[in-house]
Design an enzyme around this catalytic site. Structure first.
Site, PDB file in Angstrom:
ATOM      1  N   GLY A   1       8.427   3.293 -35.337  1.00 11.22           N
ATOM      2  CA  GLY A   1       7.734   4.567 -35.437  1.00 11.22           C
ATOM      3  C   GLY A   1       7.903   5.333 -34.135  1.00 11.22           C
ATOM      4  O   GLY A   1       9.017   5.510 -33.631  1.00 11.22           O
TER       5      GLY A   1
ATOM      6  N   HIS B   1       8.767  -7.262 -29.372  1.00  9.12           N
ATOM      7  CA  HIS B   1       9.687  -7.033 -30.489  1.00  9.12           C
ATOM      8  C   HIS B   1      11.061  -7.639 -30.179  1.00  9.12           C
ATOM      9  O   HIS B   1      12.070  -6.929 -30.118  1.00  9.12           O
ATOM     10  CB  HIS B   1       9.819  -5.532 -30.764  1.00  9.12           C
ATOM     11  CG  HIS B   1       9.653  -5.174 -32.206  1.00  9.12           C
ATOM     12  ND1 HIS B   1       8.436  -5.183 -32.841  1.00  9.12           N
ATOM     13  CD2 HIS B   1      10.563  -4.827 -33.155  1.00  9.12           C
ATOM     14  CE1 HIS B   1       8.589  -4.829 -34.104  1.00  9.12           C
ATOM     15  NE2 HIS B   1       9.873  -4.619 -34.329  1.00  9.12           N
TER      16      HIS B   1
ATOM     17  N   ASN C   1      -1.531  -0.717 -28.228  1.00 11.37           N
ATOM     18  CA  ASN C   1      -0.455  -0.074 -27.463  1.00 11.37           C
ATOM     19  C   ASN C   1      -1.006   0.961 -26.497  1.00 11.37           C
ATOM     20  O   ASN C   1      -0.437   1.201 -25.427  1.00 11.37           O
ATOM     21  CB  ASN C   1       0.542   0.609 -28.407  1.00 11.37           C
ATOM     22  CG  ASN C   1       1.447  -0.377 -29.115  1.00 11.37           C
ATOM     23  OD1 ASN C   1       1.625  -1.501 -28.661  1.00 11.37           O
ATOM     24  ND2 ASN C   1       2.006   0.043 -30.237  1.00 11.37           N
TER      25      ASN C   1
END
EC number: 2.7.7.108
Length: 393
Positions: A245, A292, A336
């Site tokens: 995103g 990630h 985040n």
């Protein structure tokens, strides 16, 4: 190359979005947000709280980093909605964007101890549920069945969160028969096989093994998660930048050092001794998906890692439901932005739900007649595993 690695190693690794790179809003939007804030405060003054709430939320949509709006909305939640936890979250968000905001500092200083007390009571309640679950014999047939059903539910929901369209019945059929479902995506069915294999590896190899969780353990989990779908990338750290995103994870060059930092923290008694098992599992999940490290399969691997940590502490594995997907992502996004506690509370609620369901399902329902097996129909996928056995005397 060595100098580049050394430079990266010396760089402070943070698990938070860089606020300096957040998109600035236009002056027009800023002024409109300020006008909305003033209107909301006027509505509060005349006790029109529901309208005020909507206007506050509109103002934050226009200018989500405005510390004044965050503080005022936090006070509204605290005093007029009696929601201390969310109020403290907004004070924290205000400080993330403006660390010197005096009002936010004072409000957070006052509310943080109260919120910490609430969180601790929640952990104590969950610990008591765990003790109650352990009082149920392992030989209880209803509990054994509930745990077996939870296995299929985990595969179904964890894949569904990532967009897999197979339903619960199809997922269970694939696992039990090792046969394909006609007319369904082969890739999606391979995802079921992969998660089944990864779950077996976690349950049979890692849970009861003594010692630290290693990088090789994580690679082996991922190798199984993605092995049927993409055997080339399975178990391999990514070599390219990825985007989730609007969130930009660390660069591929930074991933090895981030993982090294993450595993040192995870296996350090000094760093984690004061954390409840749920806190440790939730923060580990967040940090992992922040890094990630893989091209694909990060979410499924992260949820398996979270459950591995929980199971090593005696908790059953928890399920994040498909219907909770957007809530789950929202809390990760808040983490985040600097506040991981909403995500920890979310995982705590999932843990509480799992324990409560196991305890409830371990008790047979008694009536008269014959033994019946109930379910809610072909289309009630989320309730399929919640069918009960009615024992008849």
């Amino acid at each position: 190359m060595h100098n580049q690695r050394q430079e990266l190693a010396n760089k402070q690794r943070t698990y938070m979005r860089d606020q300096s790179k957040q998109k600035n809003i236009s002056n027009d939007l800023h002024q409109e947000a300020e006008s909305a804030l003033n209107l909301a405060l006027q509505l509060v003054a005349v006790h029109k709280f529901e309208k005020a709430r909507k206007i506050f939320e509109h103002a934050l949509t226009l200018d989500p980093q405005n510390s004044d709006i965050l503080v005022e909305y936090g006070q509204f939640l605290e005093y007029h909605q009696m929601d201390l936890i969310r109020a403290e979250q907004f004070y924290t968000r205000a400080l993330v964007h403006q660390p010197s905001n005096f009002r936010a500092l004072e409000l957070k200083k006052r509310t943080l101890p109260l919120v910490q007390e609430i969180d601790q009571k929640q952990f104590t309640f969950i610990d008591n549920l765990l003790k109650e679950l352990y009082r149920i014999p392992d030989t209880n047939p209803y509990l054994r069945r509930a745990k077996r059903d939870a296995y299929y539910l985990h595969i179904y929901h964890s894949n569904a969160i990532e967009g897999n369209t197979l339903n619960l019945r199809e997922t269970r059929y694939i696992v039990e028969t090792r046969m394909a479902v006609p007319g369904k995506s082969l890739v999606e069915q391979q995802e079921v096989f992969g998660l089944d294999l990864a779950l077996q590896y976690v349950n049979c190899t890692l849970v009861n093994r003594l010692g630290s969780i290693t990088l090789e353990d994580i690679l082996q989990i991922h190798r199984r998660v993605l092995g049927f779908v993409d055997p080339v990338q399975a178990g391999q750290l990514r070599k390219h930048q990825v985007y989730v995103g609007s969130f930009v994870p660390p660069t591929a060059a930074e991933v090895p050092d981030y993982l090294d930092d993450f595993l040192k923290w995870l296996n350090s008694l000094e760093d984690t001794r004061d954390l409840h098992a749920i806190e440790l599992a939730a923060i580990a999940h967040y940090k992992f998906v922040y890094i990630h490290p893989f091209i694909d399969g990060n979410g499924r691997t992260g949820r398996l890692l979270m459950n591995l940590i929980l199971m090593r502490s005696g908790f059953p594995p928890v399920i994040i439901k498909k219907s909770e997907r957007f809530t789950y992502y929202s809390y990760l996004n808040q983490a985040n932005d600097g506040d991981v506690r909403p995500f920890i509370r979310f995982i705590a609620k999932c843990t509480e739900r799992t324990l409560t369901e196991f305890i409830h399902q371990s008790q047979p329902t008694r009536t008269t007649g014959q033994e019946l097996r109930l379910n809610d129909g072909e289309n009630a996928e989320d309730n399929f595993m919640e069918e009960r056995v009615i024992m008849v005397e």
